[in-house]
Motif scaffolding. Structure first.
Motif, PDB file in Angstrom:
ATOM      1  N   GLU A 111    -129.100 -28.565  29.792  1.00  0.00           N
ATOM      2  CA  GLU A 111    -129.829 -27.501  29.317  1.00  0.00           C
ATOM      3  C   GLU A 111    -130.804 -26.863  30.293  1.00  0.00           C
ATOM      4  OE1 GLU A 111    -130.296 -29.546  24.611  1.00  0.00           O
ATOM      5  OE2 GLU A 111    -131.671 -30.253  26.581  1.00  0.00           O
ATOM      6  N   GLU A 223    -129.515 -25.509  20.889  1.00  0.00           N
ATOM      7  CA  GLU A 223    -129.304 -24.714  21.844  1.00  0.00           C
ATOM      8  C   GLU A 223    -128.806 -23.442  21.334  1.00  0.00           C
ATOM      9  OE1 GLU A 223    -126.483 -26.625  24.422  1.00  0.00           O
ATOM     10  OE2 GLU A 223    -127.523 -28.487  24.758  1.00  0.00           O
ATOM     11  N   TYR A 250    -127.428 -21.608  16.449  1.00  0.00           N
ATOM     12  CA  TYR A 250    -128.040 -22.753  17.500  1.00  0.00           C
ATOM     13  C   TYR A 250    -127.163 -24.083  17.121  1.00  0.00           C
ATOM     14  CZ  TYR A 250    -131.734 -23.577  14.184  1.00  0.00           C
ATOM     15  OH  TYR A 250    -132.561 -23.481  13.073  1.00  0.00           O
ATOM     16  N   LEU A 284    -131.917 -23.562  25.098  1.00  0.00           N
ATOM     17  CA  LEU A 284    -130.573 -23.019  25.702  1.00  0.00           C
ATOM     18  C   LEU A 284    -129.888 -23.729  26.617  1.00  0.00           C
ATOM     19  CD1 LEU A 284    -130.964 -19.828  27.890  1.00  0.00           C
ATOM     20  CD2 LEU A 284    -132.908 -21.539  27.453  1.00  0.00           C
ATOM     21  N   ARG A 285    -128.427 -23.425  26.555  1.00  0.00           N
ATOM     22  CA  ARG A 285    -127.685 -23.789  27.784  1.00  0.00           C
ATOM     23  C   ARG A 285    -126.675 -22.515  28.168  1.00  0.00           C
ATOM     24  NH1 ARG A 285    -125.387 -28.994  28.520  1.00  0.00           N
ATOM     25  NH2 ARG A 285    -126.315 -29.798  26.784  1.00  0.00           N
TER      26      ARG A 285
END
Length: 288
Positions: A111, A223, A250, A284-285
């Protein structure tokens, strides 16, 4: 006699007058001479150099590390949604399971960390501070701003993964062993969640990786994905991405949300919210 001499002198003077005037005109027509130059010369002015964007050693290290952590995911076809290993935990928004074909892409094994966000954005909005912890308190729109700046720095084309790409990668791509969670069927082995997180995030990469070498795709923080939220249908799809809606998707569960239902954080589990929403369990990634 004197009178004769005067007449001859006047005649001679008249004869010479045009020659004198022509000589004067020639002298007046001579070009103007340049003044003598001194021995000291003035060097030509140098053109100002264009300002260059400098990359600090710290930023260079962090960006190089990011690129080295991108994992290639070979394209393929898989069943997306509430497949059999998800069992009774699967919810209605995960149904029906349907066939999806994806092209190859790359996704980060971690991540996005607070360290990376700080270097790109110049600030750290996270509630739980730690350079190697995942960044949180970021909206979907914040993530888009971050990605634009990151791409300006690197000249790459980073983006959020689509929801289908995220699930395919979490399942292990074409190396999938059919686990319920990303990397195993026991959530304790692969995720920071309510029972083991101490009610906070943790440094990325400490739990077991999945078949592709990806960490924390269950737990730690949810994410953001690129898509808008929508219901599934049973038709086969190729490289799907929902292009309109009201909420953004997400995936992956978080350090806190798994306490509501231990099944949250499964590879097919879905969440959604407004693209302006921020909280301390949402990060997030990156895909590429």
């Amino acid at each position: 006699m004197n009178r004769l001499i005067q007449i001859l002198f006047a005649t001679l003077l008249l004869a010479l007058l045009p020659t004198v005037e022509a000589s004067a005109q020639i002298r007046r027509a001579q070009p103007h001479r340049k003044p003598p130059t001194s021995n000291t010369t003035t060097p030509p002015k140098k053109k100002p150099k264009k300002p260059t964007t400098t990359t600090t050693p710290v930023r260079s290290r962090i960006l190089s590390e990011l690129l080295s952590n991108m994992v290639y995911v070979a394209g393929g076809t898989f069943m997306m949604g509430a497949t059999s290993e998800q069992g009774s935990d699967a919810e209605d928004i995960e149904r029906p399971a349907h066939q999806v074909t994806l092209s190859s892409f790359s996704i980060c094994k971690y991540e996005v960390t607070q360290e990376l966000w700080q270097e790109v954005m110049g600030s750290n909005p996270s509630d739980f501070k730690g350079s190697r912890r995942p960044v949180e308190q970021v909206s979907w729109e914040d993530c888009q701003d971050f990605i634009r700046r990151l791409n300006d720095l690197t000249g790459k084309n980073f983006r959020l993964p689509t929801e289908a790409e995220w699930e395919y990668a979490a399942r292990g791509g074409n190396r999938s062993n059919g686990y319920k969670y990303a990397g195993g069927s026991s959530i304790d082995d692969v995720a920071w969640y309510h029972a083991n997180s101490g009610s906070q995030t943790h440094d990325v990469g400490l739990k077991r990786a999945n078949e592709l070498g990806l960490y924390d795709m269950a737990g730690n923080v949810w994410e953001w994905c690129q898509d808008w939220y929508d219901f599934y249908n049973s038709g086969s799809q190729t490289n799907p991405c929902v292009l309109s809606g009201y909420h953004r998707i997400y995936r992956g569960g978080s350090w806190v949300y798994c306490k509501l239902n231990q099944g949250i954080g499964r590879v097919s589990d879905r969440g959604h919210h407004e693209p302006t929403h921020r909280n301390k369990w949402l990060g997030l990634r990156l895909a590429l």
